[in-house]
Design a protein around this motif. Sequence first.
Motif, short mmCIF file in Angstrom:
data_model
loop_
_atom_site.label_atom_id
_atom_site.label_comp_id
_atom_site.label_asym_id
_atom_site.label_seq_id
_atom_site.Cartn_x
_atom_site.Cartn_y
_atom_site.Cartn_z
N UNK A 84 2.29 -6.35 4.57
CA UNK A 84 1.50 -5.07 5.64
C UNK A 84 0.69 -4.15 5.08
N UNK A 85 1.21 -4.04 3.68
CA UNK A 85 0.95 -2.83 2.76
C UNK A 85 -0.20 -3.78 2.10
N UNK A 86 0.19 -4.91 1.46
CA UNK A 86 -1.59 -5.38 0.72
C UNK A 86 -1.59 -6.88 1.04
N UNK A 87 -1.92 -7.07 2.43
CA UNK A 87 -2.55 -8.41 2.80
C UNK A 87 -3.17 -9.05 1.82
N UNK A 88 -3.19 -10.36 2.08
CA UNK A 88 -4.85 -11.32 1.56
C UNK A 88 -5.22 -12.10 2.43
N UNK A 89 -4.35 -12.39 3.34
CA UNK A 89 -5.00 -13.00 4.21
C UNK A 89 -4.81 -12.05 6.04
N UNK A 90 -5.67 -12.34 7.04
CA UNK A 90 -5.42 -11.87 8.90
C UNK A 90 -3.80 -13.08 8.85
N UNK A 91 -3.28 -13.43 8.27
CA UNK A 91 -2.20 -13.78 8.87
C UNK A 91 -1.38 -13.60 8.31
N UNK A 92 -1.27 -13.04 7.07
CA UNK A 92 -0.01 -12.04 6.30
C UNK A 92 -0.15 -10.66 7.13
N UNK A 93 -0.83 -10.41 7.85
CA UNK A 93 -0.50 -9.19 8.67
C UNK A 93 0.24 -9.47 10.42
N UNK A 94 -0.52 -10.47 10.13
CA UNK A 94 0.14 -10.78 11.63
C UNK A 94 1.87 -11.77 11.12
N UNK A 95 2.30 -12.15 10.51
CA UNK A 95 3.65 -12.37 10.02
C UNK A 95 4.50 -11.32 10.32
#
Length: 728
Positions: free
Chosen positions: A209-220
């Motif tokens: 949530x703090x250091x995502x590499x992709x939008x998928x990281x944020x969603x998960x």
Amino acid sequence: MDRVSALDEPLKKTLGAATAKVMAEHLDLHTLGDLLHHYPRRYAERGELTHLSDLPLDEHVTVVAQVASARVLTFSGSKGRGQRLEVVITDGSGQLQLVFFGKGVHKPHKDLLPGTRAMFAGKVSVFNRKLQLAHPAYELLHGDSDEAVDSWAGALIPIYPASTKLESWKIAKAVDAALPRAREAVDPLPDALREGRDLVPLPEALLKIHRPHTKADIAVARDRLKWDEAFVLQVALARRRYADTQLPAVARTPRPDGMLDAFDAKLPFTLTDGQQKVTKEIFDDLATEHPMHRLLQGEVGSGKTMVALRAMLAVVDAGGQAAMLAPTEVLAQQHHRSITEMMGELAEGGMLGGAEHATKVVLLTGSMGAAARRQALLDLVTGEAGIVIGTHALIEDKVQFHDLGLVVVDEQHRFGVEQRDALRSKGKQPPHLLVMTATPIPRTVAMTVFGDLETSVLDQLPAGRSPIASHVVPAQDKPHFLARAWERVREEVESGHQAYVVCPRIGDGEDEPKKKSAEDEAEKRPPLAVIEIAGQLAAGPLKGLRVEVLHGRMQPDDKDDVMRRFAAGAVDVLVATTVIEVGVNVPNATAMVIMDADRFGVSQLHQLRGRVGRGSAPGLCLLVTEMPEAAPARARLGAVAATLDGFELSRIDLEQRREGDVLGQAQSGVRSSLRMLTVIDDEEIIAAAREEAVAIVSADPELEHQPDLRTALDALLDTEREQYLDKG
């Protein structure tokens, strides 16, 4: 350090005392855990520019944008000549003006050259009817070099909820320092639940949530963190409901041929289907040997007071007493008057001419004289008074009951859970509890804020209520509309009706805003005030009409006197603050003009509007604003004018509150607000979390087999609430 307390470590250990102090003062962040749960509000992408068109007025924002132009202007002021730097930034679709004054001009003039990209942070204000940021902080994004953007977490730049003293980029640096400790986070979700729902472990969610590499990281990460918030809160509520089912209560069944039957026989109308259905739910609860915990929500004027009164009479018939808690003296007096009138001779217990089954209905408020107060307290302790209506004064230690059987709390959102519980503790056994609100609550909010209560809804208006027409009056754009508004008020009065004018402020000098500095050109004017507007109206457009004022700083007797005369038709126009928001019932009042309507919330406007149209003549509500047409506040007013459906408006209200704290501490005792979960959009998660929580609490009420969940619960609930949960 053991896993349980790793993230309870004070921030000063990781960030140093100075940074930790600013974090605590401006964002209420004290521990590593607090900081790691301070999530980005959104993310800016490399090369992407922010939408400047939908910035919220009066909020602190962070934007990523490009400088389009910059110019220094010289102006003359009270302190001589000065300089002002005006910078226009763009996102390709819209523009925003930045302004810097005086000595603060030189550095930004050197830094902010056309073509420069930067992050800007400041409070959105209006000047010359355009949105602007005055003296924003900024951080340059040098070119598009990889290292510049990589230092902002790869391709996605986290934008944090910030404050004037603590910009988003400073918070990001603090998070960088704290993030390695995320692996020590205690995971509250039971393994079986996490695996069954395909959710990532908590440390991984915090990192993504703090250091995502992709939008998928944020969603998960969002999916996982939403579940944490929903589930831990629902476990707290499920434990409270479980504890309540373990408590004993006296079953209260009304005796036949008692006060309730006598009251029903006198009613000049039949109850609506909705009132009958809700009454059955309440009476079924009252007949059990566990305390009722029910929320009764209904539109303004749907007849909640009638339902509550019949429940109180049923309890008095069964040998108990009933107490109604109101948030203001005006409302307590109004309830006392209307309930006494509705009951007639049934309220004349102990008096000549009182009915055979009559009781006493007493009023108890903080401003009563000593003799009246002594008599009221005596009537309660002896049981002479079956019904008491009062303010917070009811909660005081001196107030004792003979046998308190039912507590009715009106306008729950004005009271904390602790106040509600203080009154409940006055029964020999826990009394039954009925909580009422005229602020419609979407189902998801009912499951979170009021999740310890069963819910009943009154959605039918009684026969004879009239429709209310609502219109926005843009005073700045079309001054003749405002002149017409006052003409409409005169027309209503001339046809025998009355009107309210509502202002946000009293304006007797004590609540004046502090003087602004000369440089603070961007500040809006202070809100309109009751005393000033009343004087202007009486001398101007409403000259000749009987205009009076009502506000919270008046003496209680004076307030009551004004309300009585208004109710009796001796006052034409009442200029008031929001003291009239709830419970005031004058069927002859047909028009309401709300000044500076943009300064009120959606549900507050809906509540205020419910004061008109209470009789057979149609109601009129005029929402006066000086906001420009493009401002979000105008859209909010348009939504209120477009519908009378309180449930629809409550959804709009929640959607527009952005990070608004749905779970205020006073309301629920929940220390931390919902940061990731949005109660409107995440209905499915909340409902599923409630089911999972009920299953876990039923099997293991003390959470003995869920130590990590128990730890998370302790963090969520402050000590006082947790003790309450333990003892039910």
